[in-house]
Motif scaffolding. Structure first.
Motif, PDB file in Angstrom:
ATOM      1  N   ASP A  98       0.853  -1.184   0.000  1.00 15.05           N
ATOM      2  CA  ASP A  98       0.000   0.000   0.000  1.00 15.05           C
ATOM      3  C   ASP A  98       0.892   1.238   0.000  1.00 15.05           C
ATOM      4  OD1 ASP A  98      -2.484  -1.304   0.029  1.00 15.05           O
ATOM      5  OD2 ASP A  98      -2.316  -1.638   2.193  1.00 15.05           O
ATOM      6  N   VAL A  99       0.537   2.228  -0.790  1.00 13.48           N
ATOM      7  CA  VAL A  99       1.273   3.486  -0.832  1.00 13.48           C
ATOM      8  C   VAL A  99       0.693   4.380   0.252  1.00 13.48           C
ATOM      9  CG1 VAL A  99       1.922   5.465  -2.248  1.00 13.48           C
ATOM     10  CG2 VAL A  99       1.614   3.224  -3.320  1.00 13.48           C
ATOM     11  N   PRO A 100       1.497   4.768   1.254  1.00 18.24           N
ATOM     12  CA  PRO A 100       0.966   5.575   2.361  1.00 18.24           C
ATOM     13  C   PRO A 100       0.337   6.888   1.878  1.00 18.24           C
ATOM     14  CG  PRO A 100       3.172   4.777   2.853  1.00 18.24           C
ATOM     15  CD  PRO A 100       2.906   4.462   1.410  1.00 18.24           C
ATOM     16  N   LEU A 101      -0.817   7.201   2.430  1.00 16.55           N
ATOM     17  CA  LEU A 101      -1.530   8.458   2.215  1.00 16.55           C
ATOM     18  C   LEU A 101      -1.993   8.681   0.775  1.00 16.55           C
ATOM     19  CD1 LEU A 101       0.757  10.797   4.369  1.00 16.55           C
ATOM     20  CD2 LEU A 101      -1.323   9.589   5.083  1.00 16.55           C
ATOM     21  N   SER A 102      -1.923   7.675  -0.086  1.00 11.02           N
ATOM     22  CA  SER A 102      -2.295   7.890  -1.485  1.00 11.02           C
ATOM     23  C   SER A 102      -3.569   7.154  -1.889  1.00 11.02           C
ATOM     24  CB  SER A 102      -1.168   7.437  -2.414  1.00 11.02           C
ATOM     25  OG  SER A 102      -1.120   6.021  -2.458  1.00 11.02           O
ATOM     26  N   GLY A 103      -3.938   6.134  -1.128  1.00 10.07           N
ATOM     27  CA  GLY A 103      -5.088   5.334  -1.520  1.00 10.07           C
ATOM     28  C   GLY A 103      -4.787   4.390  -2.660  1.00 10.07           C
ATOM     29  N   GLU A 104      -3.516   4.097  -2.908  1.00  7.72           N
ATOM     30  CA  GLU A 104      -3.136   3.215  -4.009  1.00  7.72           C
ATOM     31  C   GLU A 104      -2.497   1.932  -3.488  1.00  7.72           C
ATOM     32  OE1 GLU A 104      -2.187   6.312  -7.609  1.00  7.72           O
ATOM     33  OE2 GLU A 104      -0.519   5.715  -6.336  1.00  7.72           O
ATOM     34  N   THR A 105      -2.652   0.880  -4.278  1.00  9.19           N
ATOM     35  CA  THR A 105      -2.003  -0.390  -4.003  1.00  9.19           C
ATOM     36  C   THR A 105      -1.049  -0.691  -5.145  1.00  9.19           C
ATOM     37  OG1 THR A 105      -3.897  -1.232  -2.764  1.00  9.19           O
ATOM     38  CG2 THR A 105      -2.365  -2.866  -3.639  1.00  9.19           C
ATOM     39  N   VAL A 116      12.175  -5.302 -12.813  1.00  5.82           N
ATOM     40  CA  VAL A 116      11.050  -5.243 -11.885  1.00  5.82           C
ATOM     41  C   VAL A 116       9.945  -4.427 -12.544  1.00  5.82           C
ATOM     42  CG1 VAL A 116      10.231  -4.433  -9.637  1.00  5.82           C
ATOM     43  CG2 VAL A 116      12.510  -5.438  -9.844  1.00  5.82           C
ATOM     44  N   ILE A 117       8.729  -4.942 -12.491  1.00 12.84           N
ATOM     45  CA  ILE A 117       7.569  -4.271 -13.055  1.00 12.84           C
ATOM     46  C   ILE A 117       6.598  -3.985 -11.916  1.00 12.84           C
ATOM     47  CG2 ILE A 117       5.707  -4.389 -14.758  1.00 12.84           C
ATOM     48  CD1 ILE A 117       8.560  -4.640 -15.952  1.00 12.84           C
ATOM     49  N   GLU A 118       6.068  -2.769 -11.905  1.00 12.58           N
ATOM     50  CA  GLU A 118       5.066  -2.378 -10.920  1.00 12.58           C
ATOM     51  C   GLU A 118       3.744  -2.144 -11.627  1.00 12.58           C
ATOM     52  OE1 GLU A 118       3.848   1.571  -8.343  1.00 12.58           O
ATOM     53  OE2 GLU A 118       5.947   1.298  -8.900  1.00 12.58           O
ATOM     54  N   PHE A 119       2.678  -2.587 -11.004  1.00 17.65           N
ATOM     55  CA  PHE A 119       1.318  -2.267 -11.433  1.00 17.65           C
ATOM     56  C   PHE A 119       0.694  -1.540 -10.260  1.00 17.65           C
ATOM     57  CE2 PHE A 119       2.659  -6.020 -13.676  1.00 17.65           C
ATOM     58  CZ  PHE A 119       2.293  -5.758 -14.979  1.00 17.65           C
ATOM     59  N   VAL A 120      -0.061  -0.481 -10.527  1.00 12.91           N
ATOM     60  CA  VAL A 120      -0.628   0.304  -9.436  1.00 12.91           C
ATOM     61  C   VAL A 120      -2.088   0.605  -9.730  1.00 12.91           C
ATOM     62  CG1 VAL A 120       0.131   2.526 -10.403  1.00 12.91           C
ATOM     63  CG2 VAL A 120      -0.277   2.323  -7.946  1.00 12.91           C
ATOM     64  N   MET A 121      -2.892   0.629  -8.667  1.00 13.37           N
ATOM     65  CA  MET A 121      -4.311   0.925  -8.797  1.00 13.37           C
ATOM     66  C   MET A 121      -4.814   1.540  -7.501  1.00 13.37           C
ATOM     67  SD  MET A 121      -7.457  -1.470  -9.871  1.00 13.37           S
ATOM     68  CE  MET A 121      -9.084  -0.808  -9.687  1.00 13.37           C
ATOM     69  N   ALA A 122      -5.827   2.370  -7.612  1.00 15.73           N
ATOM     70  CA  ALA A 122      -6.458   2.923  -6.413  1.00 15.73           C
ATOM     71  C   ALA A 122      -6.926   1.783  -5.538  1.00 15.73           C
ATOM     72  CB  ALA A 122      -7.631   3.819  -6.811  1.00 15.73           C
ATOM     73  N   SER A 123      -6.618   1.835  -4.246  1.00 15.01           N
ATOM     74  CA  SER A 123      -6.912   0.730  -3.321  1.00 15.01           C
ATOM     75  C   SER A 123      -8.378   0.381  -3.230  1.00 15.01           C
ATOM     76  CB  SER A 123      -6.389   1.069  -1.925  1.00 15.01           C
ATOM     77  OG  SER A 123      -5.006   1.101  -1.919  1.00 15.01           O
ATOM     78  N   ARG A 124      -9.229   1.367  -3.408  1.00 14.96           N
ATOM     79  CA  ARG A 124     -10.659   1.067  -3.261  1.00 14.96           C
ATOM     80  C   ARG A 124     -11.124   0.045  -4.273  1.00 14.96           C
ATOM     81  NH1 ARG A 124      -9.784   6.034  -4.849  1.00 14.96           N
ATOM     82  NH2 ARG A 124     -10.387   6.703  -6.896  1.00 14.96           N
ATOM     83  N   GLY A 125     -10.381  -0.136  -5.378  1.00 12.85           N
ATOM     84  CA  GLY A 125     -10.765  -1.134  -6.374  1.00 12.85           C
ATOM     85  C   GLY A 125      -9.897  -2.360  -6.360  1.00 12.85           C
ATOM     86  N   ALA A 126      -8.761  -2.288  -5.686  1.00 15.44           N
ATOM     87  CA  ALA A 126      -7.811  -3.399  -5.678  1.00 15.44           C
ATOM     88  C   ALA A 126      -8.095  -4.305  -4.512  1.00 15.44           C
ATOM     89  CB  ALA A 126      -6.385  -2.866  -5.609  1.00 15.44           C
TER      90      ALA A 126
END
Length: 128
Positions: A98-105, A116-126
């Protein structure tokens, strides 16, 4: 400004292609006939990843390519869940954060040595 593309130089060209096509969901696109083996991989018909064979000798005066990681933004919960299902089906390990204070996972995966590959999405949907 938007990210246009990333180039990944790899000793496992076919393994990297399979990962990005079979697991990530990119498609193989047209690539000019350069003198080095590689692939152009597309999202929505636009090349976003250039893969190059690292077994070709370097050129004088050119720095050795290096990427710490690249990140893809996932827009919908359905895309996020589909990606995780493909990773699990392919037995590809990954880490969530989880990304602190961002609402992203974030989801991190290492499909090959040094990549290394990163995928990111708003936490409310992840859904973790």
């Amino acid at each position: 400004m938007n990210l246009d593309r990333a180039t990944i130089v790899t000793p496992d060209l076919e393994g990297a292609r399979r990962f990005f096509v079979d697991v990530v969901g990119l498609t193989e696109g047209w690539r000019p006939p350069f003198g080095v083996a590689g692939y152009w991989l597309c999202s929505n018909d636009r090349p976003v990843i250039h893969l190059l064979d690292s077994t070709v000798p370097g050129h004088a005066g050119r720095a050795v390519p290096r990427i710490d990681h690249i990140a893809f933004r996932i827009e919908t919960p359905a895309e996020w869940l589909a990606l995780r299902e493909r990773l699990q089906a392919a037995d590809v390990p990954y880490q969530l954060a989880d990304v602190p204070l961002s609402g992203e996972t974030q989801l991190f995966v290492a499909p090959g040595a040094g990549v290394v590959i990163e995928f990111v999405m708003a936490s409310r949907g992840a859904q973790t």
